[in-house]
Structure formats: structure tokens, C-alpha cells
Design a protein around this motif. Structure first.
Motif, PDB file in Angstrom:
ATOM      1  N   PHE A  94     -10.916   0.867   0.513  1.00 31.56           N
ATOM      2  CA  PHE A  94     -10.988   0.131   0.142  1.00 31.56           C
ATOM      3  C   PHE A  94      -9.711  -0.470   0.584  1.00 31.56           C
ATOM      4  CE2 PHE A  94      -7.708  -3.839  -1.971  1.00 31.56           C
ATOM      5  CZ  PHE A  94      -9.313  -4.841  -2.262  1.00 31.56           C
ATOM      6  N   TYR A  95     -10.001  -1.904   2.108  1.00 31.67           N
ATOM      7  CA  TYR A  95      -8.565  -1.973   2.565  1.00 31.67           C
ATOM      8  C   TYR A  95      -7.784  -3.661   1.909  1.00 31.67           C
ATOM      9  CZ  TYR A  95     -10.522   0.450   6.336  1.00 31.67           C
ATOM     10  OH  TYR A  95     -11.451   1.424   6.689  1.00 31.67           O
ATOM     11  N   SER A  96      -6.499  -3.159   2.172  1.00 27.27           N
ATOM     12  CA  SER A  96      -6.143  -4.600   0.978  1.00 27.27           C
ATOM     13  C   SER A  96      -5.072  -4.540   2.144  1.00 27.27           C
ATOM     14  CB  SER A  96      -4.479  -3.757   0.421  1.00 27.27           C
ATOM     15  OG  SER A  96      -3.997  -4.232   0.021  1.00 27.27           O
TER      16      SER A  96
ATOM     17  N   MET B 168       0.307  -6.157  -5.443  1.00 27.68           N
ATOM     18  CA  MET B 168      -0.233  -7.315  -4.776  1.00 27.68           C
ATOM     19  C   MET B 168       1.269  -6.896  -3.436  1.00 27.68           C
ATOM     20  SD  MET B 168      -2.592  -9.075  -5.643  1.00 27.68           S
ATOM     21  CE  MET B 168      -3.624  -9.298  -6.909  1.00 27.68           C
ATOM     22  N   ASN B 169       2.674  -6.800  -4.230  1.00 30.61           N
ATOM     23  CA  ASN B 169       3.820  -6.792  -3.318  1.00 30.61           C
ATOM     24  C   ASN B 169       3.770  -5.248  -2.123  1.00 30.61           C
ATOM     25  OD1 ASN B 169       4.645  -8.730  -4.013  1.00 30.61           O
ATOM     26  ND2 ASN B 169       6.619  -7.721  -5.199  1.00 30.61           N
ATOM     27  N   SER B 170       2.078  -4.720  -2.639  1.00 34.15           N
ATOM     28  CA  SER B 170       2.274  -3.252  -1.309  1.00 34.15           C
ATOM     29  C   SER B 170       3.338  -2.361  -1.361  1.00 34.15           C
ATOM     30  CB  SER B 170       2.537  -4.012   0.284  1.00 34.15           C
ATOM     31  OG  SER B 170       0.822  -4.262   0.017  1.00 34.15           O
ATOM     32  N   GLU B 171       4.118  -2.244  -2.739  1.00 29.35           N
ATOM     33  CA  GLU B 171       5.413  -1.466  -2.945  1.00 29.35           C
ATOM     34  C   GLU B 171       4.659  -0.370  -4.148  1.00 29.35           C
ATOM     35  OE1 GLU B 171       7.918  -4.437  -4.490  1.00 29.35           O
ATOM     36  OE2 GLU B 171       7.037  -4.777  -6.409  1.00 29.35           O
ATOM     37  N   ILE B 172       5.758   0.316  -4.762  1.00 30.61           N
ATOM     38  CA  ILE B 172       5.338   1.345  -4.917  1.00 30.61           C
ATOM     39  C   ILE B 172       3.823   2.569  -4.540  1.00 30.61           C
ATOM     40  CG2 ILE B 172       5.569   2.305  -7.549  1.00 30.61           C
ATOM     41  CD1 ILE B 172       7.026   0.179  -8.435  1.00 30.61           C
ATOM     42  N   LEU B 173       4.057   2.858  -3.603  1.00 28.21           N
ATOM     43  CA  LEU B 173       2.772   3.384  -3.134  1.00 28.21           C
ATOM     44  C   LEU B 173       2.209   4.923  -3.137  1.00 28.21           C
ATOM     45  CD1 LEU B 173       3.603   2.020   0.590  1.00 28.21           C
ATOM     46  CD2 LEU B 173       1.702   0.687  -1.468  1.00 28.21           C
ATOM     47  N   GLY B 174       1.243   4.734  -3.396  1.00 25.87           N
ATOM     48  CA  GLY B 174       0.314   6.020  -3.067  1.00 25.87           C
ATOM     49  C   GLY B 174       0.771   7.296  -2.433  1.00 25.87           C
ATOM     50  N   VAL B 175       0.822   8.877  -2.173  1.00 26.49           N
ATOM     51  CA  VAL B 175       0.994   9.155  -1.115  1.00 26.49           C
ATOM     52  C   VAL B 175      -0.579   9.267  -0.640  1.00 26.49           C
ATOM     53  CG1 VAL B 175       2.579  11.327  -2.123  1.00 26.49           C
ATOM     54  CG2 VAL B 175       0.047  11.320  -2.313  1.00 26.49           C
ATOM     55  N   PRO B 176      -0.731   9.485   0.683  1.00 26.75           N
ATOM     56  CA  PRO B 176      -1.677   9.409   1.745  1.00 26.75           C
ATOM     57  C   PRO B 176      -3.182  10.650   0.541  1.00 26.75           C
ATOM     58  CG  PRO B 176      -0.289   9.861   3.258  1.00 26.75           C
ATOM     59  CD  PRO B 176       0.101   9.841   1.313  1.00 26.75           C
ATOM     60  N   THR B 177      -4.425  10.161   1.039  1.00 25.37           N
ATOM     61  CA  THR B 177      -5.367  10.860   0.278  1.00 25.37           C
ATOM     62  C   THR B 177      -5.750  11.953   1.054  1.00 25.37           C
ATOM     63  OG1 THR B 177      -7.261   9.490   1.095  1.00 25.37           O
ATOM     64  CG2 THR B 177      -5.952   8.903  -1.219  1.00 25.37           C
ATOM     65  N   GLY B 178      -5.516  11.693   2.776  1.00 26.02           N
ATOM     66  CA  GLY B 178      -6.124  12.937   3.010  1.00 26.02           C
ATOM     67  C   GLY B 178      -7.853  12.801   2.880  1.00 26.02           C
ATOM     68  N   GLY B 179      -8.487  11.995   2.936  1.00 20.87           N
ATOM     69  CA  GLY B 179      -9.889  11.771   3.022  1.00 20.87           C
ATOM     70  C   GLY B 179      -9.957  10.760   3.292  1.00 20.87           C
ATOM     71  N   ASP B 180     -11.477  10.902   3.674  1.00 20.37           N
ATOM     72  CA  ASP B 180     -11.913   9.036   3.254  1.00 20.37           C
ATOM     73  C   ASP B 180     -12.532   7.957   2.485  1.00 20.37           C
ATOM     74  OD1 ASP B 180     -14.025  10.328   1.829  1.00 20.37           O
ATOM     75  OD2 ASP B 180     -15.668  10.319   3.422  1.00 20.37           O
ATOM     76  N   PHE B 181     -11.135   8.517   1.346  1.00 17.30           N
ATOM     77  CA  PHE B 181     -10.811   7.470  -0.051  1.00 17.30           C
ATOM     78  C   PHE B 181     -10.233   7.126  -0.061  1.00 17.30           C
ATOM     79  CE2 PHE B 181     -10.502  11.804  -1.531  1.00 17.30           C
ATOM     80  CZ  PHE B 181      -9.330  11.621  -2.364  1.00 17.30           C
ATOM     81  N   GLY B 182      -9.765   6.209  -0.696  1.00 20.20           N
ATOM     82  CA  GLY B 182      -8.515   5.619  -1.372  1.00 20.20           C
ATOM     83  C   GLY B 182      -7.801   4.552  -0.701  1.00 20.20           C
TER      84      GLY B 182
ATOM     85  N   GLU C   3      -0.482   0.011   8.048  1.00 15.43           N
ATOM     86  CA  GLU C   3      -1.284   1.623   8.058  1.00 15.43           C
ATOM     87  C   GLU C   3      -3.012   1.360   8.476  1.00 15.43           C
ATOM     88  OE1 GLU C   3       1.992   2.941   5.061  1.00 15.43           O
ATOM     89  OE2 GLU C   3      -0.026   2.739   4.570  1.00 15.43           O
ATOM     90  N   THR C   4      -3.004   3.069   8.723  1.00 14.75           N
ATOM     91  CA  THR C   4      -4.708   3.124   8.962  1.00 14.75           C
ATOM     92  C   THR C   4      -5.376   4.249   8.329  1.00 14.75           C
ATOM     93  OG1 THR C   4      -3.862   4.123  10.664  1.00 14.75           O
ATOM     94  CG2 THR C   4      -4.215   1.789  11.599  1.00 14.75           C
ATOM     95  N   PHE C   5      -4.337   4.349   7.316  1.00 13.57           N
ATOM     96  CA  PHE C   5      -5.408   5.503   6.866  1.00 13.57           C
ATOM     97  C   PHE C   5      -5.072   5.421   5.346  1.00 13.57           C
ATOM     98  CE2 PHE C   5      -0.307   5.669   7.510  1.00 13.57           C
ATOM     99  CZ  PHE C   5       0.217   6.038   5.743  1.00 13.57           C
ATOM    100  N   PRO C   6      -5.646   6.016   4.209  1.00 14.72           N
ATOM    101  CA  PRO C   6      -5.907   5.375   2.973  1.00 14.72           C
ATOM    102  C   PRO C   6      -4.854   6.171   1.979  1.00 14.72           C
ATOM    103  CG  PRO C   6      -7.414   7.336   3.559  1.00 14.72           C
ATOM    104  CD  PRO C   6      -6.324   6.882   4.918  1.00 14.72           C
ATOM    105  N   ARG C   7      -4.216   5.421   0.963  1.00 12.79           N
ATOM    106  CA  ARG C   7      -3.321   6.045   0.040  1.00 12.79           C
ATOM    107  C   ARG C   7      -4.632   6.199  -1.034  1.00 12.79           C
ATOM    108  NH1 ARG C   7       1.886   6.716   1.423  1.00 12.79           N
ATOM    109  NH2 ARG C   7       2.998   5.573   3.323  1.00 12.79           N
ATOM    110  N   TYR C   8      -3.314   7.123  -2.237  1.00 12.88           N
ATOM    111  CA  TYR C   8      -4.217   6.487  -3.353  1.00 12.88           C
ATOM    112  C   TYR C   8      -3.373   5.832  -4.174  1.00 12.88           C
ATOM    113  CZ  TYR C   8      -5.169  12.227  -3.885  1.00 12.88           C
ATOM    114  OH  TYR C   8      -6.040  12.949  -4.043  1.00 12.88           O
TER     115      TYR C   8
END
Length: 265
Positions: A3-5, A142-156, A164-169
Motif C-alpha cells: 500500500f503506497y501512502s 496520517m502524520n506518517s509517524e510512529i512508523l513500523g519497522v521494514p517488513t523485508g518483503g513485498d508487503f506493508g 521512502e521506497t520500501f514497505p513498513r509494517y
């Protein structure tokens, strides 16, 4: 699934006035919470005019507690070196653990000058507070804060607004879902069981559900503190443990107290 935010934290602008999603959701939570408390007060035959004063206590306790919690627990080195920055709340930085302590203190101060009991009022507040917490975490997304860590996969979630170009949880939404589930459970328990529940039961369950979910979701989030605990647990996890333990102790206490009271009758 990716999902691209690209969400803009600013909801809309009216002339010189800029309204952000976080502020709108925070305010909406308090407004909805107020109406829920009105319903609960009327259901118990309480004076709804007391809610105006209670709302002030809760709002101040939440903001002051959350701000101090963030400044003194998550970034102590910076804020102790720049104490005036603590007052600049519009720069961002609120911690839910501190906000929780602020609310507890607010309830304590309120009941000292009212006919209500601490646990009695705490039970009623758990339902709207769980809803407020749900909306606040959506505001964090909505603020793009309290971010999740990178998923390391093709989901998130990919936060394009941050470059950023990588997915996070989606840690914010994970917490929001957990809080909303807590809101549903507590609401159903209150509506189905009502007066049959031990006083303080909902209060204890609220803390258990909220902080147990926090404990298990924290590893999916970037560390919020500017220091390391030196262990496998994050600062957020360690801060959640006392609330979980206290909730279990309180639940055992209120159940035993009700049983003891029933046996005497």
C-alpha cells in the motif's frame, strides 16, 4: 500486498487556519467520548453537568502527561538540555504511557471533589478512552509517524511522502485495530453485563487489553526512544509491563472483593 501512502497530514486549509488530520481525529475522539459519557451517565442516573468539569480534567491530564512522558522518557537528553522545548507541544511528541498516567491522576483529582468513586468512574471512562486511542493512532498514520519497522518483503506500507521506497509494517493501524477491538469488547460487556460486573472490572480489563496489545505490537515499531534498553525488549514494551501487572492485580482484587461482599450478604 503493498500500500503506497501519499496522505497529506493537512486535512484542509481555511485562510490562515490549517487543520491537520491528527488534530481533527484527536478532537473528534474527545467529542465522541463526551457523548458516550453523557449516555453512560444518564443510564446510571448521574448528573451530566459534571461531565464538563471532568472533560477539562481529562483533557489537561492527557496532554500534560503525554507531553512529559515523551520528553522525560523517550528523549530525556534533549529535553533536559532544552527544558523550554517541553512547552512547545506543537513541535510534536506525545507518549501514550505518560498520557495514561495523566488521565489516572486527573480522575483521582476529580473524584476528590465529587460524589463519584475512582473505580466507578474509571469503568465508565474505559469505553470512550478506547475509542479516542483508536482515532489517535489513525491520526499518527496520517502524520506518517510512529512508523513500523521494514517488513523485508513485498508487503506493508510504503510512505512515499517521506521519500521512502520500501514497505513498513502498518504499526499505527495495528494498534488502532487492537484499541478498537478493546472498545467493542468493553462496550459489549457493559451493555450485556452492566451492574453484574465487579466495580473496577472494566477498568482492569481496559489496561490489560491495551497494554498487552502494545507489548506485542512494539517489536513491529521503530524504537521511539533516543536510547537503547540494552535488552531484547523496547522501551515501549518495558513501560507496558507495569500496567499489565497492575491490571491483573486489580482484576483479581475486584473479583475477590465482590465475592467477599456477596458471601456476607
Amino acid at each position: 500486498m503493498l500500500f503506497y501512502s501519499t496522505v497529506d497530514p493537512i486535512a484542509f486549509t481555511l485562510g490562515p487556519l490549517t487543520l491537520r488530520w491528527y488534530g481533527l481525529l484527536f478532537s473528534l475522539g474527545f467529542i465522541l467520548g463526551y457523548f458516550i459519557m453523557q449516555y453512560l451517565f444518564r443510564k446510571k442516573g448521574y448528573n451530566t453537568s459534571d461531565l464538563d468539569r471532568l472533560l477539562v480534567y481529562i483533557f489537561v491530564g492527557t496532554v500534560v502527561g503525554a507531553r512529559l512522558g515523551h520528553c522525560l522518557v523517550y528523549e530525556p537528553d534533549f529535553y533536559l538540555s532544552h527544558p523550554l522545548e517541553i512547552l512547545f507541544i506543537w513541535h510534536g511528541g506525545l507518549a501514550s504511557h505518560g498520557g495514561t498516567l495523566g488521565v489516572l491522576l486527573a480522575i483521582f483529582l476529580f473524584v476528590r471533589k465529587s460524589p463519584y468513586r475512582f473505580l466507578e468512574l474509571g469503568d465508565l471512562l474505559t469505553i470512550p478512552v478506547a475509542l479516542v486511542a483508536t482515532l489517535i493512532r489513525i491520526g499518527n498514520f496520517m502524520n506518517s509517524e510512529i512508523l513500523g519497522v521494514p517488513t523485508g518483503g513485498d508487503f506493508g506500507v510504503v510512505f512515499l511522502r517521506l521519500g521512502e521506497t520500501f514497505p513498513r509494517y502498518p504499526a499505527q493501524l495495528m494498534e488502532s485495530a487492537a484499541y478498537f477491538l478493546t472498545f467493542i469488547i468493553l462496550s459489549v460487556l457493559y451493555l450485556k453485563k452492566g451492574a453484574r460486573l465487579p466495580e473496577g472490572c472494566l477498568f482492569a480489563l481496559f489496561f490489560f487489553f491495551i497494554f498487552t496489545s502494545r507489548f506485542f505490537i512494539e517489536p513491529f515499531k521503530e524504537e521511539q526512544a533516543d536510547y537503547s534498553t540494552g535488552s531484547i525488549f523496547t522501551v515501549g514494551q518495558l513501560l507496558s509491563v507495569p500496567f499489565i501487572v497492575a491490571s491483573v492485580i486489580l482484576l483479581i482484587y475486584v473479583i475477590r472483593r465482590q465475592r467477599h461482599s456477596s458471601s456476607e450478604n
